[in-house]
Write an enzyme that holds these catalytic residues in place. Structure first.
Site, PDB file in Angstrom:
ATOM      1  N   ARG A  91      -3.546   3.401   1.202  1.00 51.93           N
ATOM      2  CA  ARG A  91      -4.438   4.381  -0.125  1.00 51.93           C
ATOM      3  C   ARG A  91      -5.410   4.891   1.058  1.00 51.93           C
ATOM      4  NH1 ARG A  91      -8.749   1.826  -3.618  1.00 51.93           N
ATOM      5  NH2 ARG A  91      -9.458   4.214  -4.792  1.00 51.93           N
TER       6      ARG A  91
ATOM      7  N   GLU B  70     -14.651   4.569  -8.360  1.00 55.48           N
ATOM      8  CA  GLU B  70     -15.354   4.033  -8.846  1.00 55.48           C
ATOM      9  C   GLU B  70     -16.606   4.461  -9.109  1.00 55.48           C
ATOM     10  OE1 GLU B  70     -15.830   0.301  -6.305  1.00 55.48           O
ATOM     11  OE2 GLU B  70     -14.253  -0.295  -6.777  1.00 55.48           O
TER      12      GLU B  70
ATOM     13  N   TYR C 255     -12.910  -7.509  -8.746  1.00 57.02           N
ATOM     14  CA  TYR C 255     -13.567  -8.233  -7.823  1.00 57.02           C
ATOM     15  C   TYR C 255     -13.404  -9.654  -8.568  1.00 57.02           C
ATOM     16  CZ  TYR C 255     -13.047  -4.998  -4.029  1.00 57.02           C
ATOM     17  OH  TYR C 255     -12.327  -4.299  -3.622  1.00 57.02           O
TER      18      TYR C 255
ATOM     19  N   HIS D  54     -15.132   8.883  -2.316  1.00 55.44           N
ATOM     20  CA  HIS D  54     -15.285   7.257  -2.344  1.00 55.44           C
ATOM     21  C   HIS D  54     -16.550   7.463  -1.253  1.00 55.44           C
ATOM     22  CE1 HIS D  54     -13.515   3.564  -1.750  1.00 55.44           C
ATOM     23  NE2 HIS D  54     -14.672   2.941  -1.483  1.00 55.44           N
TER      24      HIS D  54
ATOM     25  N   GLU E 151      -7.639  -1.709  -5.683  1.00 55.15           N
ATOM     26  CA  GLU E 151      -8.600  -2.693  -4.710  1.00 55.15           C
ATOM     27  C   GLU E 151      -8.361  -4.387  -5.650  1.00 55.15           C
ATOM     28  OE1 GLU E 151     -12.632  -1.782  -3.503  1.00 55.15           O
ATOM     29  OE2 GLU E 151     -11.961   0.647  -3.170  1.00 55.15           O
TER      30      GLU E 151
ATOM     31  N   ASN F  50      -9.565  -1.449 -10.268  1.00 53.72           N
ATOM     32  CA  ASN F  50     -10.539  -2.097  -9.090  1.00 53.72           C
ATOM     33  C   ASN F  50     -10.821  -3.660  -9.326  1.00 53.72           C
ATOM     34  OD1 ASN F  50      -9.850   0.043  -6.868  1.00 53.72           O
ATOM     35  ND2 ASN F  50     -11.596   0.146  -5.994  1.00 53.72           N
TER      36      ASN F  50
HETATM   37  O1  IFM Z   1     -15.570  -1.508   0.341  1.00 50.48           O
HETATM   38  C1  IFM Z   1     -15.698  -1.718  -1.367  1.00 50.48           C
HETATM   39  C2  IFM Z   1     -15.234  -0.532  -1.744  1.00 50.48           C
HETATM   40  O2  IFM Z   1     -15.471   0.471  -0.851  1.00 50.48           O
HETATM   41  C3  IFM Z   1     -15.393  -0.215  -3.209  1.00 50.48           C
HETATM   42  N1  IFM Z   1     -14.588  -1.693  -4.233  1.00 50.48           N
HETATM   43  C4  IFM Z   1     -15.631  -2.492  -3.511  1.00 50.48           C
HETATM   44  C5  IFM Z   1     -14.952  -2.729  -2.153  1.00 50.48           C
HETATM   45  C6  IFM Z   1     -15.916  -3.764  -2.036  1.00 50.48           C
HETATM   46  O3  IFM Z   1     -17.022  -4.295  -2.066  1.00 50.48           O
END
Ligand code: IFM
Length: 473
Positions: free
Chosen positions: A90, A179, A310, A134, A375, A308
């Site tokens: 990706r 995002e 985190y 992006h 992600e 995504n």
């Molecule tokens: O680096 C970023 C990415 O560009 C978008 N999602 C989160 C990642 C980590 O912060």
């Protein structure tokens, strides 16, 4: 979190057994974070080129001018992807490279780069999965109003069609936006991302126009398609429970969920904005600028939801002094860490369990849309040892724990079809510059040498075992 590398352990074996052989494995990047060559072959500045030049905006004054030099090293990088044995890559397309003025004709040199990238990937058996946007809006479109202006949505749809015209004969998987929360809120409300705005009203307009651009692009690509397409949008998602059981915290968690989660999924997957969000915005004197027909456009069916993930936060409805409203009478919504959890190098809490909860929630509340983790990853300050090897046990354990969380969600009914780690390479981590390393492959910036870390080997071996093949050597 344990730092044991969970390879060839019982837990790893169990993980392998829980994923199907056609489960997608890959890595992700984005154009501005890796390409460099910001002034070559007709590319014009994007809002991130501009933002990097604002004193203090990016740690260490870093910029994207060279980054990982991927623009010049693309064939070697694709060869490395192939050596990692992953099936999907990706990446994002730089709008400023392909359509330098944000409107008008394609730049042949710019699109030529992605044309070659797609060919290289396909020649090596890797599925190309471009993301059309992006975060790197052409500066000229920002000067014309940027995402708070409705016209930008139409410019995006034109650009999307133009990229699809050139790559659509070979590319099946497309993500419109990465995002939108970050583009809109970090960029227009909190001022920590380009273009550095600090206006809630602009942020809300930006969200709506990003959604509109997505929906217009989905329709354009579907009608232009010469082959079946898999169309996605990628959202940054997390859970947001209350910090305590108090009514103020529960109400803050509801507001955070409306603004940070349902604002993004409801219009696309349900064709409406959440009523409680609309009511919350009234307190700020803000209306979402919806025009007739917008919601039907925005809800144009997609094939895959990109997730995504985190971390997750919890919400408090009181400030440090115990007040529940600010000086303007606006209710307090504070995002707080959970506390007591392991942290990544960025200080983000490691909470794989919440990924399971998140995927189950999406399955329950928005049934019928397959998901791919587009992600997931972590920044750690890993360095080569004396033998040059980068033994990133913490990142490897992070990936293993999150992939296990995905497997758990699948077992409990969530339709998750793949896992793309962030990120292929160490790269430009936006306002943190190059100091934060998310790569499965280390980039030694002075020499641009690429060094696969332990996590890259782990992902390769995991993917091969899931497919039922022996690990490549
Ligand atoms: O680096 C970023 C990415 O560009 C978008 N999602 C989160 C990642 C980590 O912060």
């Amino acid at each position: 979190m344990t730092t044991t590398v969970p390879s060839a352990t019982a837990a790893h074996d169990a993980l392998i057994d829980r994923l199907p052989p056609d489960f997608r494995f890959g890595v992700a990047t984005s154009a501005f974070q890796i390409e460099g060559a910001t002034a070559e072959d007709g590319r014009t500045p994007s809002i991130w080129d501009t933002f990097c030049r604002v004193p203090g905006a990016v740690d260490n004054g870093d910029d994207g001018d060279i980054a990982c030099d991927h623009y010049h090293r693309m064939p070697e990088d694709v060869a490395l992807l192939a050596a990692l044995g992953l099936d999907t890559y990706r990446f994002s397309v730089s709008w400023s490279r392909v359509q330098p003025h944000g409107r008008g004709p394609v730049n042949p040199a710019g699109i030529g780069f992605y044309d070659r990238l797609v060919d290289e990937l396909l020649a090596r058996g890797i599925t190309p999965w471009p993301t059309l946007y992006h975060w790197d809006l052409p500066q000229e479109l920002q000067d014309a109003g940027g995402w708070p202006a409705r016209d930008t949505a139409y410019r995006f749809a034109d650009y999307a069609e133009l990229v699809h015209d050139r790559l659509g004969d070979r590319v099946e998987h497309w993500t419109t936006l990465n995002e939108p929360f970050c583009s809109a809120v970090l960029g227009h409300v909190e001022g920590v991302h380009a273009p550095g705005g600090r206006s809630l009203a602009d942020g809300v307009r930006a969200v709506h126009h990003l959604h509109l651009g997505h929906g217009l692009a989905v329709r354009r690509l579907r009608s232009a398609a010469r082959r079946p397409l898999d169309l996605a949008v990628t959202h940054l998602l997390g859970t947001s429970g209350p910090a305590t059981g108090s009514p103020a915290d529960r109400e803050a968690a509801r507001r955070a969920d409306a603004f940070g989660f349902r604002f993004y999924l409801d219009p696309i997957l349900r064709g409406r904005y959440p009523q409680d969000l609309i009511d919350d915005l009234v307190v700020h004197g803000i209306e979402i600028p919806v025009q007739d027909g917008d919601l039907a456009t925005i809800a144009a069916p997609i094939d895959t939801l990109g997730v995504n993930y985190y971390r997750s936060m919890r919400s408090s409805g009181v400030d440090g002094g115990g007040a529940s409203h600010d000086a303007h009478g606006v209710p307090i919504t504070r995002n707080l860490p959970h506390g007591g959890l392991p942290l990544t190098g960025l200080g983000w809490e490691v909470m794989p369990h919440d990924l399971t909860e998140l995927l189950l929630r999406v399955s329950r509340d928005y049934p019928g849309t397959p998901m791919v983790i587009t992600e997931n990853g972590a920044a750690y300050d890993d360095r080569p040892g004396p033998d040059g090897f980068v033994d990133d046990t913490a990142r490897t354990a992070y990936l293993a724990a999150h992939l296990a969380a995905v497997a758990e969600a699948r077992t409990r009914g969530a339709d998750v079809r793949g896992y793309l780690a962030w990120s292929f390479l160490d790269n430009f981590e936006w306002s943190y510059g190059y100091a934060q390393r998310f790569g499965l492959v280390r980039v030694d910036y002075p020499t641009q040498a690429r060094i696969p870390k332990r996590s890259a080997h782990w992902l390769r071996d995991t993917a091969h075992r899931v497919r039922g093949a022996a690990p490549r050597t």
